[in-house]
Design an enzyme around this catalytic site. Structure first.
Site, PDB file in Angstrom:
ATOM      1  N   SER A 140       0.854  -1.185   0.000  1.00  0.00           N
ATOM      2  CA  SER A 140       0.000   0.000   0.000  1.00  0.00           C
ATOM      3  C   SER A 140       0.887   1.231   0.000  1.00  0.00           C
ATOM      4  O   SER A 140       2.046   1.164   0.442  1.00  0.00           O
ATOM      5  CB  SER A 140      -0.893   0.006   1.249  1.00  0.00           C
ATOM      6  OG  SER A 140      -1.493   1.274   1.443  1.00  0.00           O
ATOM      7  N   TYR A 153      -2.828  -0.486  10.126  1.00  0.00           N
ATOM      8  CA  TYR A 153      -2.798  -0.878   8.725  1.00  0.00           C
ATOM      9  C   TYR A 153      -1.442  -0.539   8.103  1.00  0.00           C
ATOM     10  O   TYR A 153      -0.838  -1.367   7.411  1.00  0.00           O
ATOM     11  CB  TYR A 153      -3.919  -0.166   7.971  1.00  0.00           C
ATOM     12  CG  TYR A 153      -3.993  -0.507   6.502  1.00  0.00           C
ATOM     13  CD1 TYR A 153      -4.500  -1.734   6.083  1.00  0.00           C
ATOM     14  CD2 TYR A 153      -3.561   0.397   5.533  1.00  0.00           C
ATOM     15  CE1 TYR A 153      -4.573  -2.053   4.728  1.00  0.00           C
ATOM     16  CE2 TYR A 153      -3.627   0.085   4.182  1.00  0.00           C
ATOM     17  CZ  TYR A 153      -4.134  -1.133   3.788  1.00  0.00           C
ATOM     18  OH  TYR A 153      -4.193  -1.447   2.459  1.00  0.00           O
TER      19      TYR A 153
END
Length: 256
Positions: A140, A153
């Protein structure tokens, strides 16, 4: 069929029945790969496998919790050959460190980090014996830049990034390539569910607001990530390993 031909290749895709994972499954099958879907949701897994078959492709569904080491090993041991592993399965979390409970941390670690470890650990021996293999991890932009309210995350996706570098380094001489993709916001069912839950009645307004955080002015499409994945897992990318590929509408470089 595009130039990026996967004919005869066996591809294992985790979380391969929804969002980005489904787009990759459809793209790979449409370009000749036999696709094995490792998916926790049985209904979605069976549905996607059937969709691929209806389109003339070859797909097999395996119900699997990637955080369960023994379950992953059992599934992968039953697949004689794996040419491509796409570690796409993952879960999200919104919150800073104060908004992240111990249970949140444990849950994200189990799926986003241990799940990737479990799958690579299970396939690496097969790939060494074959003398070839491709591993593609889904990281990501949160792996490399600060994103508000993404503490846990970001931590897990940072681990995916560095695992990619480590595996690429350790196994390059065995003919195994390992890369990762780092998307920015991509319009998936998760986004729609998040907006419906947190902004009822204002979904359209918030969708547009989130879209404009990307310099290009919109969210990405799952199919665009799948196109990049197809290239990186094809022979045309045979000189690429140990590399992170942001696909972010300019987010990292143009927001600096």
């Amino acid at each position: 069929m595009s130039a990026f031909n996967l004919k005869g290749k066996i591809a294992l895709i985790t979380g391969g029945a929804s969002g980005i994972g489904k787009a990759i499954s459809l793209k790979f099958a449409g370009n000749g790969a036999t696709v094995h879907l490792l998916e926790y949701n049985s209904e979605e897994g069976e549905k996607t496998a059937q969709e691929i078959q209806d389109l003339g492709g070859t797909a097999h569904f395996h119900q699997c919790d990637v955080s369960n080491h023994q379950q992953v090993k059992q599934v992968i041991d039953g697949i004689p050959k794996v040419d491509i592993l796409v570690n796409n399965a993952g879960i999200a979390h919104v919150g800073n460190i104060e908004g992240t409970s111990e249970a949140d941390m444990d849950r994200l670690y189990q799926v986003n980090i241990k799940g990737v470890y479990n799958c690579i650990h299970a396939v690496i021996g097969k790939m060494k014996e074959q003398g070839s293999g491709i591993i593609l991890n889904m990281a990501s932009i949160a792996s490399s830049v600060g994103i508000p309210d993404r503490f846990a995350y970001s931590m897990t996706k940072g681990a995916v990034l560095t695992m990619t570098y480590s595996v690429a380094k350790d196994y390059v001489e065995q003919g195994i390539r390992c890369n990762c993709i780092s998307p920015a916001r991509v319009h998936t069912p998760f986004v729609d569910g998040f907006l419906a839950k947190n902004y009822p009645g204002k979904e359209k307004e918030m969708f547009e607001k989130l879209s404009k955080t990307q310099p290009i002015g919109r969210m990405g499409k799952p199919e665009e990530v799948a196109n990049l994945a197809l290239y990186l897992c094809s022979d045309e990318a045979s000189f690429i390993t140990g590399t992170d590929f942001p696909i972010d509408g300019g987010f990292i470089k143009l927001n600096a």
